[in-house]
Design an enzyme around this catalytic site. Structure first.
Site, PDB file in Angstrom:
ATOM      1  N   TYR A  53       0.829  -1.220   0.000  1.00 36.96           N
ATOM      2  CA  TYR A  53       0.000   0.000   0.000  1.00 36.96           C
ATOM      3  C   TYR A  53       0.860   1.264   0.000  1.00 36.96           C
ATOM      4  O   TYR A  53       0.441   2.291  -0.559  1.00 36.96           O
ATOM      5  CB  TYR A  53      -1.011  -0.023   1.157  1.00 36.96           C
ATOM      6  CG  TYR A  53      -2.083  -1.065   0.926  1.00 36.96           C
ATOM      7  CD1 TYR A  53      -3.156  -0.802   0.084  1.00 36.96           C
ATOM      8  CD2 TYR A  53      -1.983  -2.325   1.498  1.00 36.96           C
ATOM      9  CE1 TYR A  53      -4.116  -1.773  -0.167  1.00 36.96           C
ATOM     10  CE2 TYR A  53      -2.944  -3.312   1.253  1.00 36.96           C
ATOM     11  CZ  TYR A  53      -4.000  -3.024   0.412  1.00 36.96           C
ATOM     12  OH  TYR A  53      -4.949  -3.993   0.148  1.00 36.96           O
ATOM     13  N   ARG A  56       1.402   1.794  -3.614  1.00 38.71           N
ATOM     14  CA  ARG A  56       0.186   2.295  -4.279  1.00 38.71           C
ATOM     15  C   ARG A  56       0.002   3.788  -3.943  1.00 38.71           C
ATOM     16  O   ARG A  56      -0.373   4.595  -4.771  1.00 38.71           O
ATOM     17  CB  ARG A  56      -1.067   1.541  -3.824  1.00 38.71           C
ATOM     18  CG  ARG A  56      -1.040   0.027  -3.946  1.00 38.71           C
ATOM     19  CD  ARG A  56      -1.308  -0.440  -5.359  1.00 38.71           C
ATOM     20  NE  ARG A  56      -0.150  -0.288  -6.202  1.00 38.71           N
ATOM     21  CZ  ARG A  56       0.960  -1.057  -6.143  1.00 38.71           C
ATOM     22  NH1 ARG A  56       1.058  -2.033  -5.280  1.00 38.71           N
ATOM     23  NH2 ARG A  56       1.965  -0.859  -6.960  1.00 38.71           N
ATOM     24  N   GLN A  88     -15.658   2.704  -4.988  1.00 36.35           N
ATOM     25  CA  GLN A  88     -14.954   1.578  -4.358  1.00 36.35           C
ATOM     26  C   GLN A  88     -13.447   1.813  -4.437  1.00 36.35           C
ATOM     27  O   GLN A  88     -12.667   1.029  -3.907  1.00 36.35           O
ATOM     28  CB  GLN A  88     -15.291   0.276  -5.076  1.00 36.35           C
ATOM     29  CG  GLN A  88     -16.753  -0.083  -5.042  1.00 36.35           C
ATOM     30  CD  GLN A  88     -17.068  -1.189  -6.041  1.00 36.35           C
ATOM     31  OE1 GLN A  88     -16.971  -2.367  -5.742  1.00 36.35           O
ATOM     32  NE2 GLN A  88     -17.431  -0.797  -7.243  1.00 36.35           N
ATOM     33  N   VAL A  90      -9.738   3.348  -3.951  1.00 33.75           N
ATOM     34  CA  VAL A  90      -8.967   3.887  -2.839  1.00 33.75           C
ATOM     35  C   VAL A  90      -8.040   5.006  -3.317  1.00 33.75           C
ATOM     36  O   VAL A  90      -7.329   5.609  -2.516  1.00 33.75           O
ATOM     37  CB  VAL A  90      -8.189   2.765  -2.106  1.00 33.75           C
ATOM     38  CG1 VAL A  90      -9.175   1.827  -1.415  1.00 33.75           C
ATOM     39  CG2 VAL A  90      -7.286   1.976  -3.058  1.00 33.75           C
ATOM     40  N   HIS A 106     -14.647   1.875   0.369  1.00 39.88           N
ATOM     41  CA  HIS A 106     -13.561   0.938   0.690  1.00 39.88           C
ATOM     42  C   HIS A 106     -12.323   1.647   1.232  1.00 39.88           C
ATOM     43  O   HIS A 106     -11.222   1.100   1.188  1.00 39.88           O
ATOM     44  CB  HIS A 106     -13.197   0.107  -0.548  1.00 39.88           C
ATOM     45  CG  HIS A 106     -14.277  -0.861  -0.942  1.00 39.88           C
ATOM     46  ND1 HIS A 106     -14.335  -1.469  -2.172  1.00 39.88           N
ATOM     47  CD2 HIS A 106     -15.352  -1.321  -0.251  1.00 39.88           C
ATOM     48  CE1 HIS A 106     -15.409  -2.265  -2.221  1.00 39.88           C
ATOM     49  NE2 HIS A 106     -16.038  -2.183  -1.074  1.00 39.88           N
ATOM     50  N   GLY A 172     -17.367   1.303 -14.496  1.00 37.61           N
ATOM     51  CA  GLY A 172     -16.050   0.689 -14.350  1.00 37.61           C
ATOM     52  C   GLY A 172     -15.899  -0.238 -13.164  1.00 37.61           C
ATOM     53  O   GLY A 172     -14.846  -0.265 -12.532  1.00 37.61           O
ATOM     54  N   THR A 173     -16.959  -0.991 -12.876  1.00 31.41           N
ATOM     55  CA  THR A 173     -16.835  -1.961 -11.788  1.00 31.41           C
ATOM     56  C   THR A 173     -17.325  -3.317 -12.257  1.00 31.41           C
ATOM     57  O   THR A 173     -18.308  -3.409 -12.999  1.00 31.41           O
ATOM     58  CB  THR A 173     -17.572  -1.488 -10.506  1.00 31.41           C
ATOM     59  OG1 THR A 173     -17.524  -2.518  -9.528  1.00 31.41           O
ATOM     60  CG2 THR A 173     -19.010  -1.103 -10.765  1.00 31.41           C
ATOM     61  N   SER A 174     -16.611  -4.361 -11.833  1.00 31.11           N
ATOM     62  CA  SER A 174     -16.904  -5.709 -12.328  1.00 31.11           C
ATOM     63  C   SER A 174     -18.134  -6.307 -11.669  1.00 31.11           C
ATOM     64  O   SER A 174     -18.643  -7.329 -12.117  1.00 31.11           O
ATOM     65  CB  SER A 174     -15.701  -6.614 -12.066  1.00 31.11           C
ATOM     66  OG  SER A 174     -15.428  -6.649 -10.680  1.00 31.11           O
ATOM     67  N   ASN A 198     -19.221   0.532 -18.870  1.00 28.11           N
ATOM     68  CA  ASN A 198     -18.104  -0.361 -18.538  1.00 28.11           C
ATOM     69  C   ASN A 198     -17.441  -0.834 -19.829  1.00 28.11           C
ATOM     70  O   ASN A 198     -18.085  -0.874 -20.874  1.00 28.11           O
ATOM     71  CB  ASN A 198     -18.631  -1.569 -17.745  1.00 28.11           C
ATOM     72  CG  ASN A 198     -17.574  -2.200 -16.860  1.00 28.11           C
ATOM     73  OD1 ASN A 198     -16.648  -1.519 -16.425  1.00 28.11           O
ATOM     74  ND2 ASN A 198     -17.686  -3.474 -16.592  1.00 28.11           N
TER      75      ASN A 198
HETATM   76  P1  NAD Z   1     -12.318  -4.688 -10.850  1.00 33.64           P
HETATM   77  O1  NAD Z   1     -10.869  -4.655 -11.169  1.00 33.64           O
HETATM   78  O2  NAD Z   1     -12.900  -5.929 -10.281  1.00 33.64           O
HETATM   79  O3  NAD Z   1     -13.140  -4.370 -12.186  1.00 33.64           O
HETATM   80  C1  NAD Z   1     -12.800  -3.302 -13.014  1.00 33.64           C
HETATM   81  C2  NAD Z   1     -13.879  -3.152 -14.077  1.00 33.64           C
HETATM   82  O4  NAD Z   1     -13.546  -2.019 -14.847  1.00 33.64           O
HETATM   83  C3  NAD Z   1     -14.023  -4.339 -15.018  1.00 33.64           C
HETATM   84  O5  NAD Z   1     -15.394  -4.678 -15.155  1.00 33.64           O
HETATM   85  C4  NAD Z   1     -13.452  -3.800 -16.339  1.00 33.64           C
HETATM   86  O6  NAD Z   1     -14.144  -4.319 -17.462  1.00 33.64           O
HETATM   87  C5  NAD Z   1     -13.718  -2.321 -16.205  1.00 33.64           C
HETATM   88  N1  NAD Z   1     -12.791  -1.474 -16.941  1.00 33.64           N
HETATM   89  C6  NAD Z   1     -11.467  -1.641 -17.155  1.00 33.64           C
HETATM   90  N2  NAD Z   1     -10.962  -0.629 -17.846  1.00 33.64           N
HETATM   91  C7  NAD Z   1     -11.988   0.218 -18.100  1.00 33.64           C
HETATM   92  C8  NAD Z   1     -12.105   1.454 -18.793  1.00 33.64           C
HETATM   93  N3  NAD Z   1     -11.066   2.041 -19.397  1.00 33.64           N
HETATM   94  N4  NAD Z   1     -13.320   2.044 -18.854  1.00 33.64           N
HETATM   95  C9  NAD Z   1     -14.410   1.483 -18.281  1.00 33.64           C
HETATM   96  N5  NAD Z   1     -14.360   0.308 -17.621  1.00 33.64           N
HETATM   97  C10 NAD Z   1     -13.153  -0.313 -17.526  1.00 33.64           C
HETATM   98  O7  NAD Z   1     -12.608  -3.419  -9.952  1.00 33.64           O
HETATM   99  P2  NAD Z   1     -13.750  -3.136  -8.926  1.00 33.64           P
HETATM  100  O8  NAD Z   1     -15.051  -3.663  -9.407  1.00 33.64           O
HETATM  101  O9  NAD Z   1     -13.649  -1.700  -8.569  1.00 33.64           O
HETATM  102  O10 NAD Z   1     -13.244  -4.024  -7.691  1.00 33.64           O
HETATM  103  C11 NAD Z   1     -13.360  -3.566  -6.489  1.00 33.64           C
HETATM  104  C12 NAD Z   1     -12.044  -3.411  -5.672  1.00 33.64           C
HETATM  105  O11 NAD Z   1     -10.883  -2.972  -6.359  1.00 33.64           O
HETATM  106  C13 NAD Z   1     -12.292  -2.312  -4.691  1.00 33.64           C
HETATM  107  O12 NAD Z   1     -12.367  -2.867  -3.430  1.00 33.64           O
HETATM  108  C14 NAD Z   1     -11.119  -1.320  -4.774  1.00 33.64           C
HETATM  109  O13 NAD Z   1     -10.709  -0.901  -3.500  1.00 33.64           O
HETATM  110  C15 NAD Z   1     -10.079  -2.093  -5.484  1.00 33.64           C
HETATM  111  N6  NAD Z   1      -9.156  -1.343  -6.345  1.00 33.64           N
HETATM  112  C16 NAD Z   1      -9.169   0.031  -6.422  1.00 33.64           C
HETATM  113  C17 NAD Z   1      -8.317   0.680  -7.323  1.00 33.64           C
HETATM  114  C18 NAD Z   1      -8.329   2.168  -7.366  1.00 33.64           C
HETATM  115  O14 NAD Z   1      -8.493   2.823  -6.340  1.00 33.64           O
HETATM  116  N7  NAD Z   1      -8.167   2.786  -8.555  1.00 33.64           N
HETATM  117  C19 NAD Z   1      -7.473  -0.043  -8.150  1.00 33.64           C
HETATM  118  C20 NAD Z   1      -7.479  -1.442  -8.047  1.00 33.64           C
HETATM  119  C21 NAD Z   1      -8.315  -2.070  -7.125  1.00 33.64           C
END
Ligand code: NAD
Length: 232
Positions: A53, A56, A88, A90, A106, A172-174, A198
């Site tokens: 972290y 990060r 979600q 960070v 989160h 942008g969330t899975s 997404n």
């Molecule tokens: P995830 O990685 O599971 O999913 C990311 C999603 O974003 C996928 O569905 C993918 O298809 C989509 N995606 C990828 N590139 C994209 C783009 N250019 N435009 C639009 N969509 C795009 O992430 P999540 O669902 O946020 O998972 C949750 C966990 O990940 C959280 O708990 C979070 O804390 C953590 N996390 C956060 C960060 C951050 O703060 N940026 C980075 C990595 C992980």
């Protein structure tokens, strides 16, 4: 008056150069999720988790908000507190783009959490050297990031907004992490129109009313323009 809740995930920050949670190799920045994002991992090997972290947090200095973060800030400028962004993520890219009505469910890389007194001080340095808590002086600071098995922040506030909104957008969330993954279905059950923006369709509990596939930097500004036309 149109009340909007936007839920964002790692995908909105991907084009800023912040890797998503589950990369193509199934890893988060080269680490298995269970090795860096669980309380057990921290107990077993705090040094690895703190260093992960710290890296990060330091990497935030070299990234910037993108057009998707900025578009959401524009929407808030226009409609004010009728928009709540629940992230979600960070990272700090929403706030750096100008979003103020924001919940980090989160947690935040730029905060620490004291394992002794529960303080959550703003934090920009490293934690690996076990600095003292500014509140109580104990050396028990960890990242203020919600790990698997821990309770996300502000769930009451989020759920109140989700059941009361007219439009719910998931960006942008899975849809793999709960409870966030259930919010679109909850909003729909209370009559909201739901939209997904997404890169590819997610495994939604209930189909979205409108599912758009593509990069956030293209889809989000276009959707915000549509919302501005409806709301202002
Ligand atoms: P995830 O990685 O599971 O999913 C990311 C999603 O974003 C996928 O569905 C993918 O298809 C989509 N995606 C990828 N590139 C994209 C783009 N250019 N435009 C639009 N969509 C795009 O992430 P999540 O669902 O946020 O998972 C949750 C966990 O990940 C959280 O708990 C979070 O804390 C953590 N996390 C956060 C960060 C951050 O703060 N940026 C980075 C990595 C992980």
């Amino acid at each position: 008056m149109t009340r909007i809740v936007v839920l964002t995930g790692a995908g909105i920050s991907a084009e800023s150069g912040v890797p998503t949670f589950r990369g193509p190799d199934g890893l988060w920045e080269g680490h298995r999720i269970e090795d860096v994002a669980t309380p057990d991992a921290y107990e077993a090997d705090p040094g690895t988790v703190l260093a992960f972290y710290d890296a990060r947090r330091r990497a935030l200095a070299s990234v910037a908000p993108n057009a998707a973060h900025r578009a959401l800030a524009r929407l808030e400028d226009a409609i004010g507190p009728e928009l709540l962004v629940v992230t979600q993520n960070v990272d700090d890219l929403h706030e750096r783009a100008g979003t103020g009505n924001l919940v980090h469910m989160h947690g935040e890389l730029r905060r620490a959490l004291c394992g002794w007194c529960g303080a959550r001080p703003a934090w920009d340095g490293d934690l690996i050297d076990r600095p003292p808590c500014p509140e109580c002086g104990e050396r028990m600071l960890r990242p203020d990031v919600v790990w698997f098995g821990e309770m996300p922040y502000d769930l009451d506030r989020i759920e109140r907004a989700v059941v009361a909104c007219d439009v719910f957008a998931s960006i942008g969330t899975s849809g793999a992490v709960y409870p966030a993954a259930a919010y679109a279905a909850l909003a729909a059950s209370f009559g909201a129109r739901t939209v997904e923006l997404n890169l590819e369709p997610s495994d939604a509990l209930v189909p979205f009313d409108d599912a758009r596939a593509g990069p956030a930097t293209e889809l989000v500004p276009a959707w915000v323009e549509e919302m501005l036309a409806v709301c202002t």
